[in-house]
Design an enzyme around this catalytic site. Structure first.
Site, PDB file in Angstrom:
ATOM      1  CE1 TYR A 145     -25.202 -29.137  35.320  1.00  0.00           C
ATOM      2  CE2 TYR A 145     -26.308 -30.584  33.758  1.00  0.00           C
ATOM      3  CZ  TYR A 145     -26.280 -29.941  34.985  1.00  0.00           C
ATOM      4  OH  TYR A 145     -27.328 -30.092  35.869  1.00  0.00           O
ATOM      5  CG  ASP A 240     -21.505 -36.922  31.101  1.00  0.00           C
ATOM      6  OD1 ASP A 240     -22.412 -37.649  30.647  1.00  0.00           O
ATOM      7  OD2 ASP A 240     -21.715 -35.934  31.823  1.00  0.00           O
ATOM      8  CE  LYS A 268     -29.660 -34.127  28.649  1.00  0.00           C
ATOM      9  NZ  LYS A 268     -28.378 -33.658  29.097  1.00  0.00           N
TER      10      LYS A 268
HETATM   11  C1  LIG Z   1     -28.012 -33.530  30.639  1.00  0.00           C
HETATM   12  C2  LIG Z   1     -26.660 -33.948  31.025  1.00  0.00           C
HETATM   13  C3  LIG Z   1     -26.380 -34.458  32.297  1.00  0.00           C
HETATM   14  C4  LIG Z   1     -27.395 -34.488  33.409  1.00  0.00           C
HETATM   15  O1  LIG Z   1     -28.481 -35.312  33.139  1.00  0.00           O
HETATM   16  P1  LIG Z   1     -29.835 -35.112  33.990  1.00  0.00           P
HETATM   17  O2  LIG Z   1     -30.711 -36.213  33.506  1.00  0.00           O
HETATM   18  O3  LIG Z   1     -30.318 -33.740  33.669  1.00  0.00           O
HETATM   19  O4  LIG Z   1     -29.462 -35.249  35.427  1.00  0.00           O
HETATM   20  C5  LIG Z   1     -25.112 -34.942  32.555  1.00  0.00           C
HETATM   21  N1  LIG Z   1     -24.149 -34.901  31.615  1.00  0.00           N
HETATM   22  C6  LIG Z   1     -24.373 -34.402  30.382  1.00  0.00           C
HETATM   23  C7  LIG Z   1     -23.282 -34.412  29.375  1.00  0.00           C
HETATM   24  C8  LIG Z   1     -25.625 -33.891  30.050  1.00  0.00           C
HETATM   25  O5  LIG Z   1     -25.821 -33.362  28.837  1.00  0.00           O
END
Ligand SMILES: *Cc1c(COP(=O)(O)O)cnc(C)c1O
Length: 433
Positions: A145, A240, A268
């Site tokens: 994701y 990511d 995060k």
């Molecule tokens: C949480 C997450 C996202 C999205 O971040 P948001 O702040 O919710 O838009 C993208 N990539 C990874 C790996 C994530 O865990």
């Protein structure tokens, strides 16, 4: 027995004015068939709902709260900062100081642009990759994701690599055609994509340690092969690390597995509980962004002083404690070994995957979970029962089988021992269902 009456009432009120009653879908607890609890406060490793129930928290706001909730240093810094102002739309020293700190902690980032969420970070990283390589296609992995941006809400079509399809209404077929979906830990699927589309591929984007299908442990060789094939085809490798950055090591998964990505996306933990995202890489690459270069990306509230302050205080607290990751690792081993012991003792069919302080307890008959296909063998009904039992017994978990759980530095040995005991009782409960 916990009472949830106030939360039940709060949810029925919310659902009238907020779609599904929540501002992000997984909070609704729909996949475990529960009414969500509404939160009143959280301190350290504990989170408290509006009915007065208290839980040991393993969601940690989905990852950011690595220091625990309302860490005194973070709260003090935030209060002081708010006195100076909350947004200026002009450069501040807070932003430079934050960028310097990120670059010092993640050596492959020389230049970094702040945004407001992980979604914005991955979306902007992809634009940078496309603008830089002058190519359109991107490879992503099934089960990974990267936020809710159109290009990433794509699933593999039935069988052939050629037929990616949107996995949300509103995402267009023409967007889907530029996203190729491959299989994590299966290099052959990536190789095939490059054989077919090599010259058109701008980037591979990957969660180097997938957490968004539950925690899947990467083969280091697989990550290395991603690096190599990107070099051969002159595509960019985007790690990511929105979840793994500052989570699994100070330098993220790229430090743990010793791989150099071209672009790193963060979120995060770098917001320390406020809304922040970031993306960074080599200076010569990042300088293609506007206003230095032609690739446009902007944000009215980007680099917001409160967000920078929460992030900076969180990251510098980590950096100033040389034992931070060893301590976190010890806590994590204690908990996960305890859970694995419980699985053995109770004979419940389950596998617990862990990297650093992220883990997932998968309810499955498979002996290991290494791929998205393995993940799909999980018994979500069993997870739902496990979730409810745990919540009733003071353990707050993600309301979905396919999520990572997070341990913070605020979880004490006593908290962890209590969790292991509750986990044993939950597994016995499942066994006797
Ligand atoms: C949480 C997450 C996202 C999205 O971040 P948001 O702040 O919710 O838009 C993208 N990539 C990874 C790996 C994530 O865990």
């Amino acid at each position: 027995m916990n009472s949830y009456s106030k939360s039940i009432e709060a949810f029925s009120r919310a659902i009238e004015v907020i779609p599904g009653g929540v501002n992000s879908p997984v909070r609704s607890c729909k996949s475990v068939g529960e009414n969500p609890v509404f939160i009143a406060s959280a301190h350290g490793a504990y989170i408290n709902d509006i009915d007065g129930n208290s839980y040991i928290d393993y969601v940690g706001s989905w990852g950011p709260m690595i220091l625990g909730h309302t860490h005194p240093k973070v709260i003090e810094a935030l209060c002081n900062c708010a006195q100076q102002g909350t947004s200026f739309g002009a450069p501040t020293l807070w932003e430079t100081q934050m960028a310097e700190l990120i670059c010092s902690m993640m050596p492959h980032i020389e230049s970094v642009r702040m945004v407001n969420s992980g979604t914005e970070a991955t979306m902007s990283a992809l634009r940078l990759a496309r603008g830089y390589t002058k190519r359109d296609k991107v490879i992503k992995f099934e089960g990974c994701y990267h936020g809710h941006h159109d290009s990433f809400l794509i699933q593999a079509g039935s069988g052939a690599l050629t037929l990616s399809t949107p996995n949300s209404p509103g995402v267009t077929a023409s967007t889907a055609k530029d996203t190729i979906v491959a299989q994590f830990n299966d290099f052959e699927s990536v190789h095939n994509a490059f054989r077919l589309y090599g010259e058109d591929i701008a980037a591979i984007i990957v969660e180097p340690i997938p957490g968004n299908m539950g925690v899947v442990v990467p083969n280091r060789k697989f990550l290395q092969q991603l690096r190599e094939i990107c070099d051969i085809y002159e595509a960019l490798l985007i790690f990511d690390e929105v979840m793994t950055g500052f989570r699994v090591a100070q330098g993220g998964a790229q430090e743990l597995y010793d791989i150099v990505p071209d672009i790193t996306t963060l979120g995060k933990i770098i917001g320390g509980g406020l809304p922040v995202g970031a993306y960074g890489g080599k200076k010569h690459l990042m300088d293609n962004l506007s206003p230095q270069g032609p690739i446009y990306q902007a944000g009215t509230l980007s680099g917001n002083p409160l967000a920078m302050t929460a992030g900076y205080t969180t990251l510098s607290t980590i950096k100033n404690n040389p034992h931070f990751y060893t301590e976190l690792e010890e806590k994590s081993i204690l908990l996960v070994e305890g859970i694995r012991e419980n699985i053995k003792k109770t004979g419940v069919a389950a596998v617990c995957n862990r990297v650093g302080s992220m883990f997932t307890l998968f309810f499955t008959d498979s002996s290991e979970i290494k791929t998205y296909q393995d993940v799909c063998t999980c018994d979500t009904k069993k997870y739902a029962a496990f979730y409810s039992f745990s919540r009733d017994n003071g353990i707050y978990l993600a309301p979905s089988q396919f999520e990572a759980a997070f341990i913070s530095i605020a979880h004490s040995t006593q908290d962890i021992e209590r969790t292991i005991e509750a986990n044993y009782n939950a597994l016995m409960y499942l066994k006797n269902l």
